[in-house]
Design a protein around this motif. Structure first.
Motif, PDB file in Angstrom:
ATOM      1  N   LEU A   1       0.828  -1.202   0.000  1.00 34.72           N
ATOM      2  CA  LEU A   1       0.000   0.000   0.000  1.00 34.72           C
ATOM      3  C   LEU A   1       0.867   1.259   0.000  1.00 34.72           C
ATOM      4  CD1 LEU A   1      -2.693  -1.108   2.623  1.00 34.72           C
ATOM      5  CD2 LEU A   1      -3.044  -0.864   0.157  1.00 34.72           C
ATOM      6  N   GLY A   2       2.024   1.169   0.640  1.00 33.67           N
ATOM      7  CA  GLY A   2       2.921   2.310   0.727  1.00 33.67           C
ATOM      8  C   GLY A   2       3.515   2.726  -0.605  1.00 33.67           C
ATOM      9  N   THR A   3       3.481   1.863  -1.612  1.00 35.51           N
ATOM     10  CA  THR A   3       4.001   2.236  -2.932  1.00 35.51           C
ATOM     11  C   THR A   3       3.058   3.194  -3.659  1.00 35.51           C
ATOM     12  OG1 THR A   3       2.927   0.397  -4.112  1.00 35.51           O
ATOM     13  CG2 THR A   3       5.113  -0.017  -3.131  1.00 35.51           C
ATOM     14  N   GLU A   4       1.820   3.294  -3.208  1.00 40.25           N
ATOM     15  CA  GLU A   4       0.790   4.147  -3.813  1.00 40.25           C
ATOM     16  C   GLU A   4       0.454   3.718  -5.244  1.00 40.25           C
ATOM     17  OE1 GLU A   4       2.168   8.168  -3.397  1.00 40.25           O
ATOM     18  OE2 GLU A   4       1.706   8.209  -1.254  1.00 40.25           O
ATOM     19  N   LEU A   5       0.726   2.459  -5.565  1.00 45.04           N
ATOM     20  CA  LEU A   5       0.376   1.917  -6.883  1.00 45.04           C
ATOM     21  C   LEU A   5      -0.816   0.963  -6.800  1.00 45.04           C
ATOM     22  CD1 LEU A   5       3.942   1.027  -8.260  1.00 45.04           C
ATOM     23  CD2 LEU A   5       2.659   3.170  -8.526  1.00 45.04           C
ATOM     24  N   VAL A   6      -1.404   0.870  -5.606  1.00 43.27           N
ATOM     25  CA  VAL A   6      -2.431  -0.139  -5.349  1.00 43.27           C
ATOM     26  C   VAL A   6      -3.826   0.486  -5.330  1.00 43.27           C
ATOM     27  CG1 VAL A   6      -3.311  -1.814  -3.657  1.00 43.27           C
ATOM     28  CG2 VAL A   6      -0.843  -1.602  -4.057  1.00 43.27           C
ATOM     29  N   ARG A   7      -4.750  -0.148  -6.043  1.00 41.99           N
ATOM     30  CA  ARG A   7      -6.145   0.290  -6.061  1.00 41.99           C
ATOM     31  C   ARG A   7      -7.039  -0.600  -5.209  1.00 41.99           C
ATOM     32  NH1 ARG A   7      -7.269   1.437 -11.363  1.00 41.99           N
ATOM     33  NH2 ARG A   7      -7.399   3.659 -10.876  1.00 41.99           N
ATOM     34  N   SER A   8      -6.643  -1.885  -5.028  1.00 40.48           N
ATOM     35  CA  SER A   8      -7.544  -2.821  -4.353  1.00 40.48           C
ATOM     36  C   SER A   8      -6.762  -3.924  -3.657  1.00 40.48           C
ATOM     37  CB  SER A   8      -8.530  -3.436  -5.356  1.00 40.48           C
ATOM     38  OG  SER A   8      -7.832  -4.092  -6.397  1.00 40.48           O
TER      39      SER A   8
END
Length: 290
Positions: free
Chosen positions: A158-165
């Motif tokens: 989640l910390g990569t900010e590339l995750v939607r779900s």
């Protein structure tokens, strides 16, 4: 109110189109997932087949398995993921479910996300055009150390900010799912979608899981004892999805009228589930049900 997605089961583009037609005949706006279970899978060809069948790209979530797309050269594996994700963005796909696959490996989904985060050029071609990733999460680990590691890995993803779900692994322990949903809701941004995997239980499916259980899937003796017990547990899990605002992914074939009748009993509270349009859907179910 949550929504329902359906994982499609097929071995060729022809079978994919049959499975998609069977699903859309009952649920015209159904959202579907395309699993990546083998190294030879034609992921791009499958997306093209869905487009040819008239399915909006935003309704399709392809999977990308790090295991099944691995190379001895870690950078080559990342390049394959970059290439696939750019192609998906060009086709209008909004999400890829990124999974590591069974076993531990140096180039797993977390490491791949870390490397993608640092590539500004790739971001311009994908993230800035609306594509992001779904990531897997297993709340059913029975060892405290394994669950702690799983929670830590999810936080880093989640910390990569590339995750939607976040996509929850299938399992049967209702209390573990409750704790997992609460934990992820607490750690994830509000706009992150949650998906809980369930099966529409059948005698054949339960017998198969007894004989050859999947690695990382924890199913109780109660769940495996009968279709009735499995359905009861599934209903409780769906109630938790409603409680936490999560969605459902059906990970078993839903192609025949009997499948949809069973599914209706379990999933009627979700807006994306629809009754069969007709009891005589003109689909070659023998070919599309694998």
């Amino acid at each position: 109110m949550g929504t329902v997605r359906y994982e499609l089961f097929f071995k060729s583009q022809h079978e994919l189109k049959l499975a998609l037609a069977s699903t859309r005949a009952r649920a015209p706006l159904a959202r579907v997932n395309l699993p990546n279970k083998d190294k030879s899978d034609d992921l791009i060809g499958w997306l093209d087949a869905c487009a040819e069948a008239g399915c909006e790209p935003g309704l399709v979530t392809p999977h990308f398995s790090m295991k099944n797309n691995s190379s001895r050269d870690a950078e080559a594996t990342v390049r394959a993921l970059k290439s696939f994700s750019v192609t998906c963005a060009n086709k209008g796909v909004k999400e890829i479910l990124l999974v590591t696959g069974s076993g531990k490996r140096k180039m797993d989904s977390l490491e791949a996300l870390r490397r993608l985060k640092m590539d500004r050029g790739w971001k311009r071609e994908t993230i800035e055009r609306g594509l992001k990733f779904g990531v897997a999460y297993n709340p059913y680990f029975q060892e405290a150390g394994e669950l702690e590691e799983e929670n830590d890995r999810l936080a880093k993803k989640l910390g990569t900010e590339l995750v939607r779900s976040v996509w929850f692994q299938i399992g049967s322990e209702v209390d573990a799912l409750d704790r997992g949903l609460a934990r992820v809701r607490e750690m994830a941004p509000d706009d992150i979608e949650l998906f809980c995997s369930v099966w529409i239980p059948t005698k054949q499916l339960l017998a198969r899981m007894k004989f050859r259980p999947w690695k990382g899937v924890f199913l109780s003796d109660e769940y495996l004892s009968s279709v009735e017990k499995a359905e009861k547990i599934t209903r409780e899990q769906i109630q938790l999805c409603t409680k936490y605002g999560a969605n459902v992914l059906v990970e078993s074939p839903v192609t025949k009228d009997a499948d949809w009748t069973s599914g209706q009993r379990l999933l009627s509270s979700f807006e994306a589930f629809e009754e069969p349009v007709s009891k005589k859907v003109k689909i070659d179910e023998k070919s599309s049900s694998l």
